[in-house]
Design a protein around this motif. Structure first.
Motif, PDB file in Angstrom:
ATOM      1  N   PHE A 158       2.204 -15.956 -24.377  1.00  0.00           N
ATOM      2  CA  PHE A 158       0.956 -16.204 -23.639  1.00  0.00           C
ATOM      3  C   PHE A 158      -0.220 -16.061 -24.609  1.00  0.00           C
ATOM      4  CE2 PHE A 158      -0.928 -15.259 -19.148  1.00  0.00           C
ATOM      5  CZ  PHE A 158      -2.100 -15.905 -19.466  1.00  0.00           C
ATOM      6  N   ARG A 179      -3.345 -14.019   3.159  1.00  0.00           N
ATOM      7  CA  ARG A 179      -4.070 -13.535   1.964  1.00  0.00           C
ATOM      8  C   ARG A 179      -4.171 -14.600   0.869  1.00  0.00           C
ATOM      9  NH1 ARG A 179      -1.809  -9.605   4.524  1.00  0.00           N
ATOM     10  NH2 ARG A 179      -2.778  -7.559   4.735  1.00  0.00           N
ATOM     11  N   LEU A 194      -1.841 -16.012  -0.982  1.00  0.00           N
ATOM     12  CA  LEU A 194      -1.102 -15.614  -2.181  1.00  0.00           C
ATOM     13  C   LEU A 194      -0.052 -16.675  -2.495  1.00  0.00           C
ATOM     14  CD1 LEU A 194      -0.574 -11.860  -1.176  1.00  0.00           C
ATOM     15  CD2 LEU A 194      -2.259 -12.760  -2.792  1.00  0.00           C
ATOM     16  N   LYS A 204       0.831  -1.217   0.000  1.00  0.00           N
ATOM     17  CA  LYS A 204       0.000   0.000   0.000  1.00  0.00           C
ATOM     18  C   LYS A 204       0.855   1.252   0.000  1.00  0.00           C
ATOM     19  CE  LYS A 204      -4.349  -1.736   1.446  1.00  0.00           C
ATOM     20  NZ  LYS A 204      -3.974  -3.133   1.704  1.00  0.00           N
ATOM     21  N   GLY A 255       3.733 -12.341 -10.344  1.00  0.00           N
ATOM     22  CA  GLY A 255       3.715 -13.806 -10.392  1.00  0.00           C
ATOM     23  C   GLY A 255       3.155 -14.409  -9.113  1.00  0.00           C
ATOM     24  N   ARG A 268      -6.855 -14.176  -8.667  1.00  0.00           N
ATOM     25  CA  ARG A 268      -8.239 -13.887  -8.289  1.00  0.00           C
ATOM     26  C   ARG A 268      -8.977 -15.152  -7.869  1.00  0.00           C
ATOM     27  NH1 ARG A 268     -12.029 -10.130  -9.562  1.00  0.00           N
ATOM     28  NH2 ARG A 268     -10.488  -8.679  -8.778  1.00  0.00           N
TER      29      ARG A 268
HETATM   30  N1  ACO Z   1       2.078  -8.957  -3.827  1.00  0.00           N
HETATM   31  C1  ACO Z   1       1.734  -8.353  -2.665  1.00  0.00           C
HETATM   32  N2  ACO Z   1       0.478  -8.250  -2.200  1.00  0.00           N
HETATM   33  C2  ACO Z   1      -0.498  -8.750  -2.964  1.00  0.00           C
HETATM   34  C3  ACO Z   1      -0.239  -9.392  -4.191  1.00  0.00           C
HETATM   35  C4  ACO Z   1       1.103  -9.478  -4.609  1.00  0.00           C
HETATM   36  N3  ACO Z   1       1.410 -10.063  -5.775  1.00  0.00           N
HETATM   37  N4  ACO Z   1      -1.408  -9.798  -4.748  1.00  0.00           N
HETATM   38  C5  ACO Z   1      -2.368  -9.441  -3.884  1.00  0.00           C
HETATM   39  N5  ACO Z   1      -1.825  -8.815  -2.800  1.00  0.00           N
HETATM   40  C6  ACO Z   1      -2.549  -8.329  -1.601  1.00  0.00           C
HETATM   41  C7  ACO Z   1      -3.300  -7.049  -1.900  1.00  0.00           C
HETATM   42  O1  ACO Z   1      -2.516  -5.901  -1.602  1.00  0.00           O
HETATM   43  C8  ACO Z   1      -4.489  -7.202  -0.978  1.00  0.00           C
HETATM   44  O2  ACO Z   1      -4.056  -6.910   0.324  1.00  0.00           O
HETATM   45  P1  ACO Z   1      -5.091  -6.236   1.415  1.00  0.00           P
HETATM   46  O3  ACO Z   1      -6.130  -7.283   1.657  1.00  0.00           O
HETATM   47  O4  ACO Z   1      -4.231  -5.945   2.589  1.00  0.00           O
HETATM   48  O5  ACO Z   1      -5.648  -5.007   0.743  1.00  0.00           O
HETATM   49  C9  ACO Z   1      -4.804  -8.700  -1.006  1.00  0.00           C
HETATM   50  O6  ACO Z   1      -3.550  -9.317  -1.307  1.00  0.00           O
HETATM   51  C10 ACO Z   1      -5.841  -9.094  -2.050  1.00  0.00           C
HETATM   52  O7  ACO Z   1      -5.415  -8.603  -3.328  1.00  0.00           O
HETATM   53  P2  ACO Z   1      -6.395  -8.102  -4.451  1.00  0.00           P
HETATM   54  O8  ACO Z   1      -5.637  -7.185  -5.357  1.00  0.00           O
HETATM   55  O9  ACO Z   1      -7.660  -7.589  -3.834  1.00  0.00           O
HETATM   56  O10 ACO Z   1      -6.725  -9.471  -5.177  1.00  0.00           O
HETATM   57  P3  ACO Z   1      -7.326  -9.611  -6.620  1.00  0.00           P
HETATM   58  O11 ACO Z   1      -8.001 -10.939  -6.662  1.00  0.00           O
HETATM   59  O12 ACO Z   1      -8.142  -8.416  -6.975  1.00  0.00           O
HETATM   60  O13 ACO Z   1      -6.029  -9.591  -7.574  1.00  0.00           O
HETATM   61  C11 ACO Z   1      -4.137 -10.255  -8.813  1.00  0.00           C
HETATM   62  C12 ACO Z   1      -5.436 -10.719  -8.133  1.00  0.00           C
HETATM   63  C13 ACO Z   1      -4.417  -9.076  -9.762  1.00  0.00           C
HETATM   64  C14 ACO Z   1      -3.595 -11.413  -9.644  1.00  0.00           C
HETATM   65  C15 ACO Z   1      -3.123  -9.840  -7.731  1.00  0.00           C
HETATM   66  O14 ACO Z   1      -2.832 -10.929  -6.878  1.00  0.00           O
HETATM   67  C16 ACO Z   1      -1.818  -9.276  -8.315  1.00  0.00           C
HETATM   68  O15 ACO Z   1      -1.746  -8.060  -8.587  1.00  0.00           O
HETATM   69  N6  ACO Z   1      -0.767 -10.121  -8.508  1.00  0.00           N
HETATM   70  C17 ACO Z   1       0.472  -9.673  -9.133  1.00  0.00           C
HETATM   71  C18 ACO Z   1       0.304  -9.597 -10.664  1.00  0.00           C
HETATM   72  C19 ACO Z   1       0.255 -10.972 -11.295  1.00  0.00           C
HETATM   73  O16 ACO Z   1       1.074 -11.841 -11.022  1.00  0.00           O
HETATM   74  N7  ACO Z   1      -0.711 -11.127 -12.211  1.00  0.00           N
HETATM   75  C20 ACO Z   1      -0.869 -12.390 -12.974  1.00  0.00           C
HETATM   76  C21 ACO Z   1      -2.123 -13.109 -12.558  1.00  0.00           C
HETATM   77  S1  ACO Z   1      -2.249 -14.639 -13.392  1.00  0.00           S
HETATM   78  C22 ACO Z   1      -2.779 -14.224 -14.904  1.00  0.00           C
HETATM   79  O17 ACO Z   1      -3.437 -13.260 -15.163  1.00  0.00           O
HETATM   80  C23 ACO Z   1      -2.356 -15.074 -15.990  1.00  0.00           C
END
Ligand code: ACO
Length: 428
Positions: free
Chosen positions: A385, A357, A359, A296, A304, A308
């Motif tokens: 991809f 979380r 993750l 934040k 990576g 969701r």
């Molecule tokens: N690193 C650190 N913190 C994270 C990460 C991360 N990679 N991903 C999520 N969080 C945290 C968020 O800050 C949030 O914390 P909070 O509850 O304290 O506010 C919590 O975990 C939930 O995250 P959201 O963003 O609400 O989850 P959402 O389901 O909307 O997002 C996403 C999923 C976009 C994949 C997210 O995990 C992310 O940004 N990851 C990194 C980008 C990535 O690797 N994308 C590829 C996805 S796979 C694909 O598309 C092929």
């Protein structure tokens, strides 16, 4: 299971039907909610919204299950070819030998791209990102293969599908060749799908490219693992654009643009850049884990990581992690970022922030390391991809059309100004 859900709003009760999918996911059907109650639902990011019924891909995020048309991803990755999987996704069943031969031969014969499309490449800056080029060129296909317009699109859908599958690798490799200032290679139709792609990518007029079966096999697995993932961001985009009855090329071009974003397919490029940055910074993974925990304030996320839907593990990541070890050892590549990636995963998986979380590494965490070992440059990762996801986008577009889905058009909760009087410019 109850077959209706009761809702009380403003003291009045309403009843809505429930439904259950073949894998027992449960839903309320709220299609008549606004008509009955005057209310709409608010679900930012569609975290709880089923946008459609689909028979293509099933995934269970809690159990880490992914299946295409009922076949486990682990089985398909180990036993099938990418084009077999493409056929399965698009037509619903694994092809017979005869069906496969017809499908594969048709793709082989359509790899050539209209010569005038080559000229479009000259209009792009040499350093243009290949994803932007890919999206533009796929959109341009609607102009070059415009026999869709005016005639019944359904009659020609199969031909468009073949063209897309056949020409996307050609266009993708041309965008790469142009970025190097190298001549763009024509496809060689005696080669199979993946070898043809590799040859267009890497051969030079001055030097032939020797196709390595280890590279072909690794790419086959990676493309299969990326081939579909139900209603993700790019697929939903393809369906939404297609729901306006836009043609398949425009719909898929929009999907490519959606995939490009770093929170979606663009994450594979971000992961390698992040791992390189950690390496250049001395390799201290805990520093980056800490930065991600303060996302934040730092604005830094572990690329990576997280998904969701997957809240236990991403089954694709499991297969890819093992493949990364296998491929690097078979090719004799020693990539220091593989160790950094493993260290980062280890540190994150034992950290409360990531555990609480849910993750976990996603499909993109290790895929870039394999692409790199295969000689594919970083700015082409998301293009890889896209080549993998193409059959999924096509299957979903086709299903959406066949189900005669209405145009996609969400509602909103308006939070802007209420009616006010217009002041002429001279008085402002
Ligand atoms: N690193 C650190 N913190 C994270 C990460 C991360 N990679 N991903 C999520 N969080 C945290 C968020 O800050 C949030 O914390 P909070 O509850 O304290 O506010 C919590 O975990 C939930 O995250 P959201 O963003 O609400 O989850 P959402 O389901 O909307 O997002 C996403 C999923 C976009 C994949 C997210 O995990 C992310 O940004 N990851 C990194 C980008 C990535 O690797 N994308 C590829 C996805 S796979 C694909 O598309 C092929």
């Amino acid at each position: 299971m109850a077959n209706s859900a009761e809702l009380t709003v403003d003291g009045k009760s309403y009843s809505f039907p429930t439904l259950e999918g073949t894998e027992h996911e449960k839903a309320f059907d709220i299609s008549s909610l606004r008509d009955q109650t005057g209310y709409v639902t608010l679900d930012r990011g569609y975290k709880n919204t089923g946008a459609t019924k689909s028979a293509i891909t099933f995934l269970d995020g809690e159990e880490g299950i992914l299946q295409y048309r009922g076949y486990a991803i682990e089985d398909l990755a180990a036993k099938a070819s990418f084009l077999e999987v493409a056929y399965l996704l698009i037509y619903g069943e694994l092809p017979t030998k005869e069906q496969y031969a017809v499908f594969e031969t048709a793709i082989r014969r359509h790899t050539l791209v209209n010569e005038d499309m080559r000229k479009i490449f000259d209009g792009f800056p040499v350093k243009a990102h290949p994803m932007g080029v890919l999206s533009s060129l796929v959109s341009a296909m609607s102009a070059f293969y415009s026999d869709i317009e005016g005639s019944s699109e359904e009659d020609k859908t199969d031909l468009h599908i073949i063209r897309l599958l056949a020409k996307l690798p050609t266009i993708a490799t041309w965008s790469y060749k142009r970025s190097l200032g190298h001549p763009m290679n024509y496809p060689k139709n005696q080669l199979d799908y993946i070898p043809n792609f590799l040859n267009m990518m890497f051969s030079l007029p001055v030097e032939d490219y020797k196709i390595d079966p280890v590279v072909v096999e690794a790419l086959n697995v990676l493309l299969i693992l990326h081939a579909d993932h139900e209603q993700n961001c790019s697929t939903s985009t393809v369906r939404l654009v297609g729901s306006s009855q836009a043609n398949i090329y425009s719909s898929i071009s929009a999907g490519i643009s959606a995939l490009w974003g770093p929170l979606h397919g663009g994450a594979n490029q971000e992961v390698i850049e992040m791992l390189e940055a950690i390496r250049a910074d001395g390799g201290d993974v805990s520093k980056y884990v800490d930065m991600a925990k303060n996302a934040k304030t730092t604005g830094f996320r572990l690329f990576g990581f997280g998904h969701r839907v997957y809240k236990n593990f991403d089954p694709r990541a499991k297969i890819i992690k093992k493949a990364a070890d296998d491929v690097l050892s078979k090719l004799g590549v020693n990539d220091p970022v593989l160790e950094i990636a493993k260290g980062l995963e280890e540190a994150a998986l034992h950290d409360d922030y990531f555990i609480s979380r849910k993750l976990y590494p996603n499909v993109d965490f290790y895929s870039g390391i394999i692409y790199r070992a295969l000689g594919i440059p970083t700015n082409m990762f998301t293009v890889m991809f896209a080549i993998g996801r193409l059959p999924g986008w096509i299957a979903q577009w086709k299903e959406m059309r066949e189900q005669k889905e209405p145009i996609g058009r969400p509602r909103q909760i308006y939070t802007g100004a209420t009616l006010r009087e217009f002041t002429p410019l001279s008085k402002r």
